[in-house]
Design a protein around this motif. Structure first.
Motif, mmCIF file in Angstrom:
data_model
loop_
_atom_site.group_PDB
_atom_site.id
_atom_site.type_symbol
_atom_site.label_atom_id
_atom_site.label_comp_id
_atom_site.label_asym_id
_atom_site.label_seq_id
_atom_site.Cartn_x
_atom_site.Cartn_y
_atom_site.Cartn_z
ATOM 1 N N ALA A 63 0.814 -1.215 0.000
ATOM 2 C CA ALA A 63 0.000 0.000 0.000
ATOM 3 C C ALA A 63 0.849 1.267 0.000
ATOM 4 C CB ALA A 63 -0.939 0.002 1.207
ATOM 5 N N ARG A 88 -3.409 -6.125 -4.288
ATOM 6 C CA ARG A 88 -3.794 -6.566 -2.947
ATOM 7 C C ARG A 88 -5.105 -5.875 -2.549
ATOM 8 N NH1 ARG A 88 0.472 -6.962 2.033
ATOM 9 N NH2 ARG A 88 -0.983 -7.347 3.754
ATOM 10 N N LYS A 89 -5.975 -6.600 -1.909
ATOM 11 C CA LYS A 89 -7.321 -6.110 -1.573
ATOM 12 C C LYS A 89 -7.292 -4.779 -0.828
ATOM 13 C CE LYS A 89 -11.825 -6.501 -1.056
ATOM 14 N NZ LYS A 89 -12.757 -6.349 -2.204
ATOM 15 N N GLU A 90 -6.314 -4.587 0.039
ATOM 16 C CA GLU A 90 -6.253 -3.376 0.850
ATOM 17 C C GLU A 90 -6.060 -2.107 0.027
ATOM 18 O OE1 GLU A 90 -5.186 -6.721 3.634
ATOM 19 O OE2 GLU A 90 -4.862 -6.221 1.527
ATOM 20 N N GLU A 93 -9.523 0.564 -1.632
ATOM 21 C CA GLU A 93 -10.142 1.754 -1.058
ATOM 22 C C GLU A 93 -9.555 3.043 -1.629
ATOM 23 O OE1 GLU A 93 -10.911 3.843 3.322
ATOM 24 O OE2 GLU A 93 -9.996 1.852 3.189
ATOM 25 N N TYR A 105 -8.788 -7.602 -7.336
ATOM 26 C CA TYR A 105 -8.275 -7.400 -5.983
ATOM 27 C C TYR A 105 -8.301 -8.752 -5.266
ATOM 28 C CZ TYR A 105 -9.282 -2.528 -7.130
ATOM 29 O OH TYR A 105 -9.326 -1.300 -7.758
ATOM 30 N N LYS A 107 -7.061 -10.860 -1.601
ATOM 31 C CA LYS A 107 -6.667 -10.611 -0.212
ATOM 32 C C LYS A 107 -5.397 -11.360 0.172
ATOM 33 C CE LYS A 107 -9.504 -14.294 1.853
ATOM 34 N NZ LYS A 107 -10.611 -14.586 2.791
ATOM 35 N N SER A 108 -4.730 -10.844 1.190
ATOM 36 C CA SER A 108 -3.544 -11.501 1.729
ATOM 37 C C SER A 108 -3.950 -12.597 2.706
ATOM 38 C CB SER A 108 -2.659 -10.483 2.450
ATOM 39 O OG SER A 108 -1.667 -11.132 3.220
#
Length: 216
Positions: A63, A88-90, A93, A105, A107-108
């Motif tokens: 991020a 990565r999903k984070e 946003e 996207y 996730k980890s």
């Protein structure tokens, strides 16, 4: 937004080239890799024109890469129109809405490991290279060639691209090597070839050398 499952075996049986950001790529001719499937990462779009390649896929897992305007632009309008993004999903946003229609996207699942199913998630391994490797397998690649994963981070130029505000160099080289070596072993079990193409990489003792296997 793309569905992760739409990428499953999309490049089945093909050679996949991963372009990491180590400075060794500046001394290599990458124009030939357009004959295969190319996965770029982080700052690699800044190198595409000068090195003669275009990424089919582009990954970011940290991020912090979105924290600078130049890098954010690299991950958005700096990409070719044909490039599919896998993040990565984070990062969703803070991502640009206009690019989400060509973005997956995922996730980890944790730090150490190797996921064979991006629909479930991926292991980040303290390096974006790990997301690229898990994507390469999910796409169905039969041979993976990794460029620019030097892991040496020289003070004069830690990355192949110039940074206005250099990102910190995390002291996780051992973790990175461990996870990439584990990826090699997992891929070997499934009949997938995985080669290191960086002549200066810290991975040289742990992965087969691509230059000794193939002649350009």
């Amino acid at each position: 937004m793309l569905k992760i499952k739409s990428l499953k075996d999309k490049e089945f049986g093909r050679t996949i080239y991963i372009v990491a950001n180590g400075p060794s790529v500046l001394n290599q001719d990458l124009s030939f890799i357009n004959g295969g499937v190319v996965i770029g990462m982080n700052g690699s779009p800044l190198l595409e024109k000068s090195l003669g390649f275009v990424s089919d896929y582009y990954v970011v897992s940290d991020a912090r890469f979105f924290s600078e305007k130049k890098k954010f632009e690299c991950a958005t309008k700096g990409l070719s129109d044909k490039t599919i993004r896998v993040f990565r999903k984070e990062l969703e946003e803070n991502d640009s809405p206009e690019y989400k229609n060509r973005t997956v996207y995922t996730k980890s699942l944790g730090r150490d490991g190797f996921s064979f199913d991006l629909n479930r998630g991926f292991y980040f391994g303290c390096t974006t290279t790990m997301l690229a490797l898990q994507l390469a397998h999910y796409l169905g690649g039969k041979r993976i060639v990794l460029f620019g994963c030097d892991l040496t981070y020289p003070l004069s130029q830690p990355r192949a691209y110039r940074e206005e505000k250099p990102s910190p160099i995390d002291n996780f080289t051992g973790v990175q090597i461990k996870n990439i070596r584990n990826a090699y072993l997992k891929l070997e079990e499934r009949g997938v070839e995985f080669f290191n193409a960086s002549p200066v990489s810290m991975l040289r003792p742990y992965l087969p050398d691509w230059s000794s296997q193939f002649v350009l």
